[in-house]
Design a protein around this motif. Sequence first.
Motif, PDB file in Angstrom:
ATOM      1  N   GLU A  52      10.199  -3.425   0.367  1.00 20.04           N
ATOM      2  CA  GLU A  52      10.401  -2.280   1.176  1.00 20.04           C
ATOM      3  C   GLU A  52       9.639  -1.429   1.944  1.00 20.04           C
ATOM      4  O   GLU A  52       8.577  -1.117   1.035  1.00 20.04           O
ATOM      5  CB  GLU A  52      11.734  -1.310   0.161  1.00 20.04           C
ATOM      6  CG  GLU A  52      12.686  -1.963  -0.339  1.00 20.04           C
ATOM      7  CD  GLU A  52      13.576  -2.312   0.436  1.00 20.04           C
ATOM      8  OE1 GLU A  52      13.856  -1.990   1.698  1.00 20.04           O
ATOM      9  OE2 GLU A  52      14.506  -3.425   0.402  1.00 20.04           O
ATOM     10  N   LEU A  53       9.542  -1.258   3.156  1.00 25.04           N
ATOM     11  CA  LEU A  53       8.784  -0.316   4.034  1.00 25.04           C
ATOM     12  C   LEU A  53       8.877   0.903   3.209  1.00 25.04           C
ATOM     13  O   LEU A  53       7.491   1.737   3.365  1.00 25.04           O
ATOM     14  CB  LEU A  53       9.045  -0.337   5.389  1.00 25.04           C
ATOM     15  CG  LEU A  53       8.094   0.159   6.414  1.00 25.04           C
ATOM     16  CD1 LEU A  53       6.784  -0.325   6.268  1.00 25.04           C
ATOM     17  CD2 LEU A  53       8.731   0.062   7.804  1.00 25.04           C
TER      18      LEU A  53
ATOM     19  N   THR B  61       4.260   4.237   7.185  1.00 24.15           N
ATOM     20  CA  THR B  61       5.093   4.669   6.241  1.00 24.15           C
ATOM     21  C   THR B  61       6.598   4.922   6.470  1.00 24.15           C
ATOM     22  O   THR B  61       7.270   5.345   5.697  1.00 24.15           O
ATOM     23  CB  THR B  61       4.504   6.260   5.760  1.00 24.15           C
ATOM     24  OG1 THR B  61       4.416   6.907   6.784  1.00 24.15           O
ATOM     25  CG2 THR B  61       2.928   6.083   5.215  1.00 24.15           C
ATOM     26  N   ALA B  62       6.788   4.715   7.823  1.00 22.94           N
ATOM     27  CA  ALA B  62       8.233   5.079   8.285  1.00 22.94           C
ATOM     28  C   ALA B  62       8.582   3.745   8.889  1.00 22.94           C
ATOM     29  O   ALA B  62       8.010   3.006   9.559  1.00 22.94           O
ATOM     30  CB  ALA B  62       8.435   6.039   8.805  1.00 22.94           C
ATOM     31  N   PRO B  63       9.875   3.451   8.995  1.00 22.43           N
ATOM     32  CA  PRO B  63      10.521   2.233   9.884  1.00 22.43           C
ATOM     33  C   PRO B  63       9.888   2.330  11.538  1.00 22.43           C
ATOM     34  O   PRO B  63       9.930   3.311  11.901  1.00 22.43           O
ATOM     35  CB  PRO B  63      12.054   2.261   9.534  1.00 22.43           C
ATOM     36  CG  PRO B  63      12.116   2.889   8.368  1.00 22.43           C
ATOM     37  CD  PRO B  63      11.081   4.183   8.367  1.00 22.43           C
TER      38      PRO B  63
ATOM     39  N   PRO C 172       6.681   3.346  -1.649  1.00 26.22           N
ATOM     40  CA  PRO C 172       5.227   3.334  -1.777  1.00 26.22           C
ATOM     41  C   PRO C 172       4.480   2.320  -2.692  1.00 26.22           C
ATOM     42  O   PRO C 172       3.398   1.772  -2.007  1.00 26.22           O
ATOM     43  CB  PRO C 172       4.830   4.605  -2.262  1.00 26.22           C
ATOM     44  CG  PRO C 172       6.249   5.531  -1.992  1.00 26.22           C
ATOM     45  CD  PRO C 172       7.192   4.573  -2.138  1.00 26.22           C
ATOM     46  N   ALA C 173       5.096   1.648  -3.612  1.00 25.42           N
ATOM     47  CA  ALA C 173       4.607   0.653  -4.407  1.00 25.42           C
ATOM     48  C   ALA C 173       4.593  -0.678  -3.536  1.00 25.42           C
ATOM     49  O   ALA C 173       3.469  -1.252  -3.754  1.00 25.42           O
ATOM     50  CB  ALA C 173       5.373   0.801  -5.823  1.00 25.42           C
ATOM     51  N   HIS C 174       5.587  -0.944  -2.841  1.00 23.92           N
ATOM     52  CA  HIS C 174       5.406  -2.068  -2.184  1.00 23.92           C
ATOM     53  C   HIS C 174       4.527  -2.179  -0.747  1.00 23.92           C
ATOM     54  O   HIS C 174       3.994  -3.018  -0.622  1.00 23.92           O
ATOM     55  CB  HIS C 174       6.988  -2.187  -1.507  1.00 23.92           C
ATOM     56  CG  HIS C 174       7.958  -2.549  -2.579  1.00 23.92           C
ATOM     57  ND1 HIS C 174       9.391  -2.870  -2.225  1.00 23.92           N
ATOM     58  CD2 HIS C 174       8.172  -2.449  -3.869  1.00 23.92           C
ATOM     59  CE1 HIS C 174       9.970  -3.214  -3.250  1.00 23.92           C
ATOM     60  NE2 HIS C 174       9.501  -2.704  -4.401  1.00 23.92           N
ATOM     61  N   ARG C 175       4.561  -0.946  -0.373  1.00 25.94           N
ATOM     62  CA  ARG C 175       3.547  -0.877   0.617  1.00 25.94           C
ATOM     63  C   ARG C 175       2.290  -0.963   0.070  1.00 25.94           C
ATOM     64  O   ARG C 175       1.315  -1.744   0.754  1.00 25.94           O
ATOM     65  CB  ARG C 175       3.521   0.724   1.368  1.00 25.94           C
ATOM     66  CG  ARG C 175       4.775   0.760   2.223  1.00 25.94           C
ATOM     67  CD  ARG C 175       4.604   1.936   3.171  1.00 25.94           C
ATOM     68  NE  ARG C 175       4.109   3.211   2.421  1.00 25.94           N
ATOM     69  CZ  ARG C 175       5.145   4.251   2.049  1.00 25.94           C
ATOM     70  NH1 ARG C 175       6.485   4.157   2.242  1.00 25.94           N
ATOM     71  NH2 ARG C 175       4.593   5.328   1.652  1.00 25.94           N
ATOM     72  N   ASP C 176       1.727  -0.300  -0.863  1.00 31.33           N
ATOM     73  CA  ASP C 176       0.486  -0.582  -1.501  1.00 31.33           C
ATOM     74  C   ASP C 176       0.153  -1.891  -2.042  1.00 31.33           C
ATOM     75  O   ASP C 176      -1.162  -2.427  -1.855  1.00 31.33           O
ATOM     76  CB  ASP C 176       0.237   0.376  -2.923  1.00 31.33           C
ATOM     77  CG  ASP C 176       0.390   2.099  -2.236  1.00 31.33           C
ATOM     78  OD1 ASP C 176      -0.064   2.176  -1.154  1.00 31.33           O
ATOM     79  OD2 ASP C 176       0.505   2.877  -3.232  1.00 31.33           O
TER      80      ASP C 176
ATOM     81  N   ASN D 218      12.271  -2.436   9.912  1.00 29.04           N
ATOM     82  CA  ASN D 218      12.484  -1.425   8.770  1.00 29.04           C
ATOM     83  C   ASN D 218      12.114  -2.264   7.409  1.00 29.04           C
ATOM     84  O   ASN D 218      12.666  -1.886   6.238  1.00 29.04           O
ATOM     85  CB  ASN D 218      13.694  -0.729   8.690  1.00 29.04           C
ATOM     86  CG  ASN D 218      15.051  -2.032   8.663  1.00 29.04           C
ATOM     87  OD1 ASN D 218      14.970  -3.032   9.479  1.00 29.04           O
ATOM     88  ND2 ASN D 218      15.874  -2.087   8.137  1.00 29.04           N
ATOM     89  N   MET D 219      11.438  -3.389   7.520  1.00 27.05           N
ATOM     90  CA  MET D 219      11.329  -4.368   6.263  1.00 27.05           C
ATOM     91  C   MET D 219       9.794  -4.677   6.084  1.00 27.05           C
ATOM     92  O   MET D 219       9.262  -4.458   7.244  1.00 27.05           O
ATOM     93  CB  MET D 219      12.071  -5.549   6.618  1.00 27.05           C
ATOM     94  CG  MET D 219      13.546  -5.243   6.584  1.00 27.05           C
ATOM     95  SD  MET D 219      14.358  -6.940   7.091  1.00 27.05           S
ATOM     96  CE  MET D 219      14.139  -7.870   5.492  1.00 27.05           C
ATOM     97  N   LEU D 220       9.356  -5.057   5.071  1.00 23.82           N
ATOM     98  CA  LEU D 220       7.881  -5.490   4.760  1.00 23.82           C
ATOM     99  C   LEU D 220       8.199  -7.216   4.230  1.00 23.82           C
ATOM    100  O   LEU D 220       9.257  -7.568   4.113  1.00 23.82           O
ATOM    101  CB  LEU D 220       7.420  -4.610   3.532  1.00 23.82           C
ATOM    102  CG  LEU D 220       6.645  -3.777   3.831  1.00 23.82           C
ATOM    103  CD1 LEU D 220       5.936  -3.163   2.774  1.00 23.82           C
ATOM    104  CD2 LEU D 220       5.642  -3.930   4.983  1.00 23.82           C
TER     105      LEU D 220
END
Length: 876
Positions: free
Chosen positions: A346-347, A367-369, A350-354, A339-341
């Motif tokens: 934070e997974l 987009t989900a844990p 959206p800004a963190h994922r991008d 559940n982490m990046l």
Amino acid sequence: MTMTGTIRTTCPYCGVGCGVLATADGRGGFDIAGDPDHPANFGRLCSKGSALGETTGLEGRLLTPRINGVQAGWDQALDLVAGRFRQTIAEHGPDSVAFYVSGQLLTEDYYVANKLMKGFIGSANIDTNSRLCMASSVAGHKRAFGSDTVPGLYEDFEQADLVVLVGSNLAWCHPVLYQRLVAAKTLRPAMKVVVVDPRRTATCDIADLHLALAPGADAALFNALLAQIVARGAVDRRFLAHVSGFAEALVAAQASDPGATGLAPADLRAFCDLWIGTEKVVTVYSQGINQSASGTDKVNAIINCHLATGRIGRPGMGPFSVTGQPNAMGGREVGGLANMLACHLELDNPAHRDAVQGFWGSPAMPTAPGLKAVDMFRAVEEGRIKALWIICTNPAVSMPDADRVAAAIRGCDFVVVSDMIAETDTTRLAHVLLPATGWAEKDGTVTNSERRISRQRALRAPAGQARHDWRILADVAARMGWGAAFAWASPAEVFAEYAALSGVAGTLGSDFDISNRAEQGADGYAAMQPFLWPDAPARQGGRFFGDGRFHTPDGKARMLPVTPQAPKAALSPDYPFRLNTGRVRDHWHTLTRTGLSPRLSAHLAEPFLEIHPDDAMRLGLAPAGLAEVTSPQGRAVLRVLVTDRVKPGEVFAPMHWTGETAPTGRVDALVASVVDPVSGQPESKAAAVRVAPFAARWHGFAVSASAFRPEVDFWAVARTQQGMRAELAGLTMPEDWETMARMLFTLPDATALHVIDRARGIARIAFCDGARVLAALFVSPEPVALSRAHVAGLVGQDSAREVLSGRPGAGRPDNGATVCACFDVGVNQIIHAIAGQHVTSVDALGKALRAGTNCGSCRPELRALIARHAPPLAAE
């Protein structure tokens, strides 16, 4: 090739992160010492760390890839792994595959695994065995602080005026931190220590107060404390300006029943008096808190008290989570949990994922844990996960409901296991085995419990065809079509990329930022000294949160309302005992490393069950007999240890033994797969079990110069200096003891000496080559009484006539069972010094025998022996 000179490296055991000096001994091994310059241990090592030189041999190592049990080349094995994963993803989607990794991986390994799964395969189905030990702490930190940040430092233990140890047997599980605490208390006798644990452990030796609370009642204890903090006017109103949720947390605390703790009102009052009346207080917690179906709430109940009083982030005060594995913290930092990046991002942001996807240049990002450990293996069982890669861990033993997990792995379409050990409960279930490097060969970094990053350095070239885990993962990634993104030539390059990504995270507000290290190069990496994170242009090291600034959206800490929960496994007439599980002093996880050391196996050589004398008498369990322990999930057979360390109705068993060392001692087979709904961490310390005598018709003790694998109803093997020893028991009598013994040792033609009395059920059989002892078996209707250390020491010696007596002859000492593993000091030596030489203090025993002068973990046992055997004082 073995490196020359002395190499500075880091211990691969617990989360203390001790520095180690390793020097080649000229015989293919290493002399080990503590690093006096490392800020975690200042030269101290525990018994396990001191014995590292005994665990670096090649016996039992996986040295070549294997496909379906047959040796294969690396190209063939890697092509198969990449091809099967690629095919599975194409046919069933990215969530049909999973990685299960480990807190014993180095950070570089962990980072590559996380990048491959989340950034390129496009699934979050990567989880770690740290889920079993630290996930509740992670979740509690994030709820309270907005980030998974340990606020304090080890030096806070020494600067505190009160240290509260909750669910932590620090003396056995983190011995070097325990010795730092002992030293501090010795220098400042006014320092107080409170131990909160249902069981009386070795750590209680220094406790001014032991609170033997009811199992699982920690939240009720800290709710009671919070209510008293408010009632006595001890709230820090100025600090509360940096905190939200105080009112709600207080309402919940005041609604809690202090009686649920099971403590006497006087003890509860004494605890509140100490905690509230001492400003510089550190609350240290570990698995007794985390391994619970309400572990996250327990963590927040502790943090609530520190936030309400402002006792956080300043010298000598704060909540402090001590991790169980050497790189559990590093795994959290790289996003190793489902559940982490990476870099505490934070997974679900959206800004963190991008940002991470852009940095990696990756084709996909979940987009989900993903599935947490228990759910992951449930998905394997149900066929939703069709390809599974297990790296550096042994879930067929260590997961709750372990029998069910082993069956799930066995039924999976495609299983890859990367390990340094050829035969474990998990490697036996793999389609493809990949030989990985181990300590003494690995090269990278680890992070300890105080956020200190240290180098683990190679002492020699990889054994056989073993490869580093990051390299194996990168080679598979290349074969899956992503070679350019995984084209590192060294762990230094992996670390540099990771450090650079942390700089991106820092711009997004992450607390984890080591971007100062991104440009240090190979030479800087090679010479890197231990350092605390963060290490960034804006901030270096130190404590967190003393300034009242947190990583939540509004910058405030959060206090959480906590409603105490009872353990999920309900007691019943069928299962009336509460089972607590944990570690022993000298062993580690599933024995694949410490089990190689004879002296580490000498203290406690088999799985056991602690049970209160009243319960043992009622059930007809004799000391040193065998008990059958059952739960709705499984069954175990354990040696009975009758002791008042546990309360009536409660039992304790260690979790180390496996199908390779004691098949009926696999304790996690008894534990239900009940998890904390927030953290996903299993409740491993509160199983409901039934206990009954194991009706063995015979008991045995065996020694041999060669390894052997018994085929009897109960057995447990351990390494000796001369070979192997085993405890045995059976439900049926063999027709012929000598035939049985020859089969046991695979000695069909050796000369046998024996004494057999079938009427009394006694047999003593020795196999010899001339006068040299090859093996021996001792059988009795009751647990065999003899000098085990003495008999084991006769193997390989010209002692054929002596061995059958089972005890030393006249004039020969019997040191007895090992108490001090660091210096191999036996109980009989200690008793002789106490009773015969009038040595009546632990320090004096240290001067006489060296016992207790290294890691100090045996000092509580030494003190107990003195109390039991010291001659009475002469009347004046």
